[in-house]
Enzyme design. Structure first.
Site, mmCIF file in Angstrom:
data_model
loop_
_atom_site.group_PDB
_atom_site.id
_atom_site.type_symbol
_atom_site.label_atom_id
_atom_site.label_comp_id
_atom_site.label_asym_id
_atom_site.label_seq_id
_atom_site.Cartn_x
_atom_site.Cartn_y
_atom_site.Cartn_z
ATOM 1 N N HIS A 1 0.875 -1.115 0.021
ATOM 2 C CA HIS A 1 0.155 -0.137 0.080
ATOM 3 C C HIS A 1 0.874 1.356 0.075
ATOM 4 C CE1 HIS A 1 -2.897 2.887 1.851
ATOM 5 N NE2 HIS A 1 -3.803 2.103 1.495
ATOM 6 N N ASP B 1 2.849 -4.784 8.055
ATOM 7 C CA ASP B 1 1.619 -4.005 7.877
ATOM 8 C C ASP B 1 0.432 -4.968 7.674
ATOM 9 O OD1 ASP B 1 -0.538 -2.550 6.918
ATOM 10 O OD2 ASP B 1 0.353 -2.059 4.878
ATOM 11 N N GLN C 1 -4.955 -4.993 6.788
ATOM 12 C CA GLN C 1 -6.130 -6.259 6.477
ATOM 13 C C GLN C 1 -6.041 -7.539 6.713
ATOM 14 O OE1 GLN C 1 -8.077 -5.111 4.144
ATOM 15 N NE2 GLN C 1 -7.219 -3.265 3.670
ATOM 16 N N LYS D 1 -10.655 -0.602 9.997
ATOM 17 C CA LYS D 1 -10.692 -1.777 9.507
ATOM 18 C C LYS D 1 -11.080 -2.914 10.186
ATOM 19 C CE LYS D 1 -7.602 -0.265 6.111
ATOM 20 N NZ LYS D 1 -8.244 0.294 4.649
ATOM 21 N N CYS E 1 -4.960 2.524 -3.631
ATOM 22 C CA CYS E 1 -3.449 2.901 -3.147
ATOM 23 C C CYS E 1 -2.237 1.890 -3.403
ATOM 24 C CB CYS E 1 -3.642 3.170 -1.750
ATOM 25 S SG CYS E 1 -4.829 4.641 -1.296
HETATM 26 N N1 PMP Z 1 -2.030 -0.851 4.713
HETATM 27 C C1 PMP Z 1 -3.040 -1.645 4.104
HETATM 28 C C2 PMP Z 1 -2.779 -2.869 3.380
HETATM 29 C C3 PMP Z 1 -4.174 -1.101 3.567
HETATM 30 O O1 PMP Z 1 -5.059 -1.754 3.239
HETATM 31 C C4 PMP Z 1 -4.439 0.347 4.254
HETATM 32 C C5 PMP Z 1 -5.928 0.864 4.168
HETATM 33 N N2 PMP Z 1 -6.213 0.875 2.907
HETATM 34 C C6 PMP Z 1 -3.329 0.903 4.757
HETATM 35 C C7 PMP Z 1 -2.032 0.374 5.085
HETATM 36 C C8 PMP Z 1 -3.399 2.376 5.447
HETATM 37 O O2 PMP Z 1 -4.194 2.173 6.603
HETATM 38 P P1 PMP Z 1 -4.827 3.961 7.068
HETATM 39 O O3 PMP Z 1 -5.250 4.582 5.780
HETATM 40 O O4 PMP Z 1 -6.186 3.485 7.856
HETATM 41 O O5 PMP Z 1 -3.558 4.447 7.765
#
Ligand code: PMP
Length: 424
Positions: free
Chosen positions: A141, A218, A221, A244, A382
């Site tokens: 991401h 990270d 998910q 999430k 993203c």
């Molecule tokens: N890493 C992953 C794999 C994500 O899916 C996301 C959110 N789509 C993020 C990081 C970033 O999360 P946040 O925008 O809540 O900080």
């Protein structure tokens, strides 16, 4: 969590789980009853954010109705109550990820802020030297790419990228080749938000540790879908966002091993993170306060605790099994559509289906099915470099949660047939 924790007594008793029944679960999420464009909402955008159970909404209302006060600083009744609730939530997070100690749990705004915290703090600690390398993967991401790029610019470091194969899988052999004495940090996504690929994170950590390289995972998910045990994974940092995992936005978690967090300097300065301030020198609080400058998102922390209570009232394996069956059914059903191709076909996948349909732009798919009350996501999710890797401008993505049901996949299937008819 296999154990129930009594915060005051700090005792643990074997826990009994609530029986998982999707219709029962749906009743806990008030938003699922609403109509969108005159149709029942079919919410399949869970990888972007999850919906909230009533208990989380109640926790927020309850806090502002009965407990609202600033924490850590006051001796009055409400301040103590709010502090107890907030620190109680930290204990719930600690149990949830099975950290060694509550001081390893730092509340942040979300996964993004957690990664930025690690990047900035390690930078301030002069952990990196000219020419050092940071290793990520092609399926990260943006929040696990850009903070490292910013750091590379500041410190003259190199960002190295582990490639993915055509199924959207992490290529372990390439990872092994990229590891060297120049590698100073490995930062990898646990489950890909764009493809659903579940990475072999335990093996990734083990391999990096053979070179004494710390690993950040990270888990944005991963936490809603599978049991995460940071001690078992042996990762050095683990990050996730509350929203999430059925909690509110604006709260998230950085887990870090004490041996790292202890040595790392603060990310931000301000109230609550200090021990003593003079104009000449400031000394800092112990963990975790050292990394939590200013008034934190108190209600967010408390509501995240409620979200984890909700999630862990079920056996996570039952949730995973339910989501796996949605993934299996959805994959088979959508592949019946002529010209539909699924992007991300790893054998180890979480409940995400990214797809394209020949001759129809994903944005058109998303817009048209929205008129039927079906929420999916379209775009690069993203993960621009990853989507480019598949030579695509975008994909459509349906992502499932514990409250989704087979009938909703049928609605999606029928809506996609309608889209096809409109374009032929
Ligand atoms: N890493 C992953 C794999 C994500 O899916 C996301 C959110 N789509 C993020 C990081 C970033 O999360 P946040 O925008 O809540 O900080």
């Amino acid at each position: 969590m296999d154990f129930e924790v009594d915060i005051k007594q700090n005792t643990r008793t074997k826990k009994s789980y609530r029986k998982f029944d999707v219709e029962d679960v749906r009743k806990d999420f008030p938003i699922l009853k609403r109509l969108v464009n005159g149709k029942s909402l079919v919410y399949l955008d869970n990888a972007a954010t999850s919906q909230k159970p009533q208990s989380v909404i109640n926790a927020i209302t309850n806090y502002y109705t009965y407990e609202n006060a600033n924490i850590h600083r006051g001796l009055h009744f409400l301040s103590e109550l709010a502090t107890e609730s907030y620190e109680g939530a930290r204990l719930k997070v600690k149990e949830f990820v099975n950290a060694m100690s509550v001081s390893e749990i730092i509340f942040v705004r979300g996964a993004t802020e957690a990664i930025n915290l690690v990047a900035n703090s390690l930078c301030r600690a002069n952990y990196f030297n000219d020419g050092d390398e940071i290793l990520i993967s092609h399926m990260e991401h943006h929040s696990n790419i850009v903070p490292w790029q910013l750091l590379c610019e500041r410190k003259n470091l190199k960002l190295k990228v582990v490639p993915v194969n055509d199924k959207g899988e992490f290529i372990f052999e390439e990872y092994e080749k990229l590891l060297s004495e120049k590698t100073k940090l490995v930062s990898i996504v646990h489950i890909s938000n764009a493809l659903g690929t579940i990475n072999p994170v335990k093996e990734i950590v083990k391999k990096a540790h053979e070179y004494n390289i710390p690993v950040l995972l990270d888990g944005a998910q991963a936490v809603p879908h599978a049991k995460v045990d940071v001690q078992d994974l042996d990762c050095d940092f683990y990050v996730f966002s509350g929203h999430k995992v059925f909690g509110p936005t604006g709260i998230g978690v950085l887990y870090g091993k004490t041996e790292f967090l202890d040595k790392m300097p603060p990310f931000q300065g301000g109230g609550d993170m200090i021990r003593e301030v003079t104009f000449e020198k400031t000394t800092y609080e112990d963990l975790p306060q050292k990394f939590e400058a200013g008034t934190p998102n108190i209600v967010g922390g408390i509501a995240l605790g409620a979200a984890l209570d909700y999630l862990t009232s079920f056996d996570i394996n039952e949730i995973s099994n339910h989501e796996d069956s949605l993934l299996k059914y959805g994959t088979e059903k959508l592949l019946q559509i002529d010209g539909l191709k699924i992007i991300g076909t790893s054998d180890r996948k979480a409940s995400v289906i990214s797809f394209v349909i020949d001759g129809i732009h994903p944005y058109d798919i998303g817009t048209i099915i929205d008129t039927d009350g079906i929420a999916i996501r379209t775009g690069h999710h993203c993960t621009m470099p990853l989507i480019k890797r598949f030579n695509l401008p975008a994909t459509a993505r349906a992502s499932f949660s514990m409250y989704n049901k087979i009938e909703e996949i049928d609605h999606l299937y029928n809506a996609l047939l309608k889209v096809k008819r409109m374009f032929t």
